[in-house]
Design a protein around this motif. Sequence first.
Motif, PDB file in Angstrom:
ATOM      1  N   ARG A  13       1.133  -1.261  -0.047  1.00 49.54           N
ATOM      2  CA  ARG A  13       0.086   0.316  -0.140  1.00 49.54           C
ATOM      3  C   ARG A  13       0.886   1.544  -0.108  1.00 49.54           C
ATOM      4  N   GLU A  14       1.938   1.594   0.589  1.00 48.73           N
ATOM      5  CA  GLU A  14       2.783   2.627   1.104  1.00 48.73           C
ATOM      6  C   GLU A  14       3.533   2.558  -0.684  1.00 48.73           C
ATOM      7  N   LEU A  15       3.810   1.380  -0.867  1.00 45.11           N
ATOM      8  CA  LEU A  15       4.913   1.725  -2.424  1.00 45.11           C
ATOM      9  C   LEU A  15       3.466   2.244  -3.814  1.00 45.11           C
ATOM     10  N   ALA A  16       2.542   2.179  -3.108  1.00 42.23           N
ATOM     11  CA  ALA A  16       1.081   2.506  -4.297  1.00 42.23           C
ATOM     12  C   ALA A  16       0.421   3.969  -3.833  1.00 42.23           C
ATOM     13  N   LYS A  17       1.219   4.509  -3.395  1.00 47.10           N
ATOM     14  CA  LYS A  17       1.130   6.058  -2.546  1.00 47.10           C
ATOM     15  C   LYS A  17       1.932   6.584  -3.077  1.00 47.10           C
ATOM     16  N   LYS A  18       3.072   6.631  -2.660  1.00 50.64           N
ATOM     17  CA  LYS A  18       4.279   6.937  -3.314  1.00 50.64           C
ATOM     18  C   LYS A  18       3.965   7.249  -4.192  1.00 50.64           C
ATOM     19  N   LYS A  19       3.841   5.473  -5.578  1.00 55.46           N
ATOM     20  CA  LYS A  19       4.254   5.809  -7.108  1.00 55.46           C
ATOM     21  C   LYS A  19       2.676   6.618  -7.940  1.00 55.46           C
ATOM     22  N   LYS A  20       2.030   6.849  -6.957  1.00 53.76           N
ATOM     23  CA  LYS A  20       0.637   7.416  -7.373  1.00 53.76           C
ATOM     24  C   LYS A  20       1.533   9.121  -6.746  1.00 53.76           C
ATOM     25  N   LYS A  21       1.614   9.141  -6.157  1.00 57.04           N
ATOM     26  CA  LYS A  21       1.959  11.102  -5.761  1.00 57.04           C
ATOM     27  C   LYS A  21       3.505  11.023  -6.642  1.00 57.04           C
ATOM     28  N   GLU A  22       4.655  10.302  -6.864  1.00 56.25           N
ATOM     29  CA  GLU A  22       5.363  10.895  -8.094  1.00 56.25           C
ATOM     30  C   GLU A  22       4.593  10.595  -9.032  1.00 56.25           C
ATOM     31  N   GLU A  23       3.406   9.951  -9.571  1.00 56.88           N
ATOM     32  CA  GLU A  23       2.629  10.430 -10.574  1.00 56.88           C
ATOM     33  C   GLU A  23       2.055  11.886 -10.824  1.00 56.88           C
ATOM     34  N   LYS A  24       1.291  11.703  -9.729  1.00 57.72           N
ATOM     35  CA  LYS A  24       0.787  13.098  -9.744  1.00 57.72           C
ATOM     36  C   LYS A  24       2.154  14.046  -9.806  1.00 57.72           C
ATOM     37  N   LEU A  25       2.864  14.230  -8.983  1.00 57.40           N
ATOM     38  CA  LEU A  25       3.608  15.454  -9.626  1.00 57.40           C
ATOM     39  C   LEU A  25       4.412  15.567 -10.137  1.00 57.40           C
ATOM     40  N   LYS A  26       4.890  14.358 -11.128  1.00 56.13           N
ATOM     41  CA  LYS A  26       4.868  14.911 -12.277  1.00 56.13           C
ATOM     42  C   LYS A  26       4.378  15.397 -13.229  1.00 56.13           C
ATOM     43  N   GLU A  27       2.659  14.998 -13.604  1.00 57.90           N
ATOM     44  CA  GLU A  27       1.610  15.854 -14.451  1.00 57.90           C
ATOM     45  C   GLU A  27       1.707  17.027 -13.762  1.00 57.90           C
ATOM     46  N   LYS A  28       1.592  17.111 -12.287  1.00 54.52           N
ATOM     47  CA  LYS A  28       2.014  18.848 -11.908  1.00 54.52           C
ATOM     48  C   LYS A  28       2.429  19.523 -13.214  1.00 54.52           C
ATOM     49  N   GLU A  29       3.834  19.010 -12.703  1.00 56.20           N
ATOM     50  CA  GLU A  29       5.261  20.143 -13.419  1.00 56.20           C
ATOM     51  C   GLU A  29       4.849  19.423 -14.821  1.00 56.20           C
ATOM     52  N   ALA A  30       4.751  18.707 -15.345  1.00 59.79           N
ATOM     53  CA  ALA A  30       4.393  18.804 -16.993  1.00 59.79           C
ATOM     54  C   ALA A  30       3.079  20.006 -17.583  1.00 59.79           C
ATOM     55  N   ARG A  31       2.041  20.388 -16.262  1.00 59.80           N
ATOM     56  CA  ARG A  31       0.963  21.518 -16.213  1.00 59.80           C
ATOM     57  C   ARG A  31       2.027  22.242 -16.633  1.00 59.80           C
TER      58      ARG A  31
END
Length: 59
Positions: A13-31
């Motif tokens: 669960r922790e790894l899934a949360k971390k991955k989701k958070k990283e993807e969200k941050l990556k999308e935010k940076e791209a925007r």
Amino acid sequence: MAKPNYSFEKRQRELAKKKKKEEKLKEKEARKTNPGQGVDDAAQPQQGTPPTDGGQAAV
């Protein structure tokens, strides 16, 4: 009967949360770097396309 490994489940669960958070941050940076352009156009619903209801008319 095997004993459940709760620590493994928690780690997953922790790894899934971390991955989701990283993807969200990556999308935010791209925007931030490309304003006005969507990162994932397929995830956004297209405007002007009516939702499908299986051909059933609303009563």
